[in-house]
Design an enzyme around this catalytic site. Structure first.
Site, PDB file in Angstrom:
ATOM      1  N   ARG A 166     -15.347 -40.101 -49.008  1.00 18.45           N
ATOM      2  CA  ARG A 166     -14.789 -40.048 -47.620  1.00 18.45           C
ATOM      3  C   ARG A 166     -15.047 -41.153 -46.620  1.00 18.45           C
ATOM      4  NH1 ARG A 166     -11.322 -37.389 -49.210  1.00 18.45           N
ATOM      5  NH2 ARG A 166     -10.464 -35.391 -48.679  1.00 18.45           N
ATOM      6  N   GLU A 220      -9.152 -44.628 -41.619  1.00 20.06           N
ATOM      7  CA  GLU A 220      -7.941 -44.913 -42.244  1.00 20.06           C
ATOM      8  C   GLU A 220      -6.468 -44.428 -41.946  1.00 20.06           C
ATOM      9  OE1 GLU A 220     -10.110 -43.396 -46.056  1.00 20.06           O
ATOM     10  OE2 GLU A 220      -8.060 -42.260 -46.362  1.00 20.06           O
ATOM     11  N   HIS A 276      -7.194 -45.163 -50.742  1.00 21.01           N
ATOM     12  CA  HIS A 276      -7.397 -43.711 -51.085  1.00 21.01           C
ATOM     13  C   HIS A 276      -6.402 -43.094 -51.871  1.00 21.01           C
ATOM     14  CE1 HIS A 276      -8.877 -40.027 -48.795  1.00 21.01           C
ATOM     15  NE2 HIS A 276      -8.990 -39.784 -50.204  1.00 21.01           N
TER      16      HIS A 276
HETATM   17  C1  GLV Z   1      -8.726 -36.619 -51.783  1.00 23.08           C
HETATM   18  O1  GLV Z   1      -9.493 -37.473 -51.027  1.00 23.08           O
HETATM   19  C2  GLV Z   1      -9.301 -35.326 -51.918  1.00 23.08           C
HETATM   20  O2  GLV Z   1     -10.169 -34.931 -51.233  1.00 23.08           O
HETATM   21  O3  GLV Z   1      -8.706 -34.620 -52.706  1.00 23.08           O
END
Ligand code: GLV
Length: 330
Positions: A240, A269, A287
């Site tokens: 993250r 982001e 991501h």
């Molecule tokens: C994506 O970033 C998730 O947390 O599934």
């Protein structure tokens, strides 16, 4: 009897909308507009459930504005976009989508590690720019992955799936986690050795971040931590934004304090720090670690299962705040 009302806050697979439609009256957002916090609160008003995504913040204010709300079902394993404590206080169930994405995310962590250590995207950009006029003995020298030491911070289900893949590369695995795994799990994860965070940063050739975001994890990789890493090391973040201090990382990459970074997630982001774009020793992806079609579909189906269970009086399979179930008793 009228169907419960839900809001799907972003676009999602049409087949999932169809499935939700069998159970709910849906307000969907297949145009994929990004709602402001005020718009979200307004749209959520009068809904029994929300089908949400990591891209929007579901705050205490949104919950307070919508007393009917019973469930918030996030299509992600991470749920730091939701104020879970406020939801629990308000008696709202919160769910996530664990497990279905472990293997796909681990695959991607390796894609990013390989691309970063072996300078795949950097050399491709150079080639596409028409700069390849001769082969050189020292062209794009990178770091070896095989036989190296992989340091994993956050040894949950995804971390273990990443570690498992390192067996084929003959690597040693060291890990740092809130708690030590049991012996069987360590054996499964390529005989991973539990170490302190500083030791991991000093010893690892490649540092992989696979921990959930929490206030305690904020900037756990900053200037001091980057200074402990080997100058030849790579840093990979598939976890993250906010776990790494991006400004400090930019300074470290620019000064070649570490060799390179591979980043799938960023602070703020998608409006990440544009200084990353001026660096050649960083691989940047938007991501997408869980973004295989079968896995994203499985995540959406999992979020739908949770919402259907939650709004039909059942305990959803991936309930994060079981405290809500005991409210009103005693
Ligand atoms: C994506 O970033 C998730 O947390 O599934």
């Amino acid at each position: 009897m009228s169907k419960p009302k839900i809001l799907v806050t972003r676009a999602v697979f049409p087949e999932i909308i169809d499935r939700l439609g069998e159970h709910f009256e849906i307000e969907s957002n297949q145009e994929d507009r990004i709602f402001s916090a005020e718009q979200l609160a307004e749209k959520a008003r009068g809904k029994d459930g929300l089908f949400t995504f990591p891209s929007e913040r579901i705050s205490a204010e949104i919950m307070a504005a919508n007393p009917a709300l019973k469930a918030i079902c996030n299509m992600a394993v991470g749920y730091n976009n939701i104020d879970v404590e406020a939801a629990t206080r308000a008696g709202i169930m919160v769910t996530n989508t664990p497990d279905v994405l472990n293997e796909t995310t681990a695959d991607f962590a390796w894609a990013l590690l390989m691309a970063t250590a072996r300078r795949v995207t950097e050399s491709e950009h150079w080639l596409r720019a028409g700069k390849w006029d001769k082969w050189r003995y020292d062209g794009f020298l990178g770091a070896d992955v095989h036989g190296s030491t992989l340091g994993i911070i956050g040894m949950g289900r995804i971390g273990q799936a990443i570690a498992r893949r390192s067996i084929g590369f003959g690597m040693q695995v060291i890990y740092y986690n809130r708690s030590r795994l049991d012996k069987d799990r360590e054996a499964y994860a390529n005989n991973a050795r539990y170490v302190g965070k500083d030791e991991l940063l000093r010893e690892a050739d490649h540092v992989m971040l696979a921990l959930p975001y929490s206030p305690q994890a904020h900037h756990i990789i900053g200037a001091a931590e980057l200074a402990l890493m080997k100058p030849s090391a790579t840093l990979i973040n598939i976890a993250r934004g906010g776990i790494v201090d991006d400004a400090a990382l930019i300074v470290a990459l620019r000064a070649h304090r570490i060799a390179a970074a591979g980043l799938d997630v960023f602070e703020n982001e998608p409006a990440f720090d544009p200084a990353f774009l001026s660096l050649s020793n960083v691989v940047l992806t938007p991501h997408i670690a869980s973004a295989s079609r079968p896995t994203r579909l499985a995540m959406a189906a999992c979020a739908a299962d949770n919402l259907i269970a939650a709004l039909s009086g059942k305990t959803p399979p991936n309930l994060l705040n079981p405290g809500v179930l005991n409210r009103g008793e005693g």
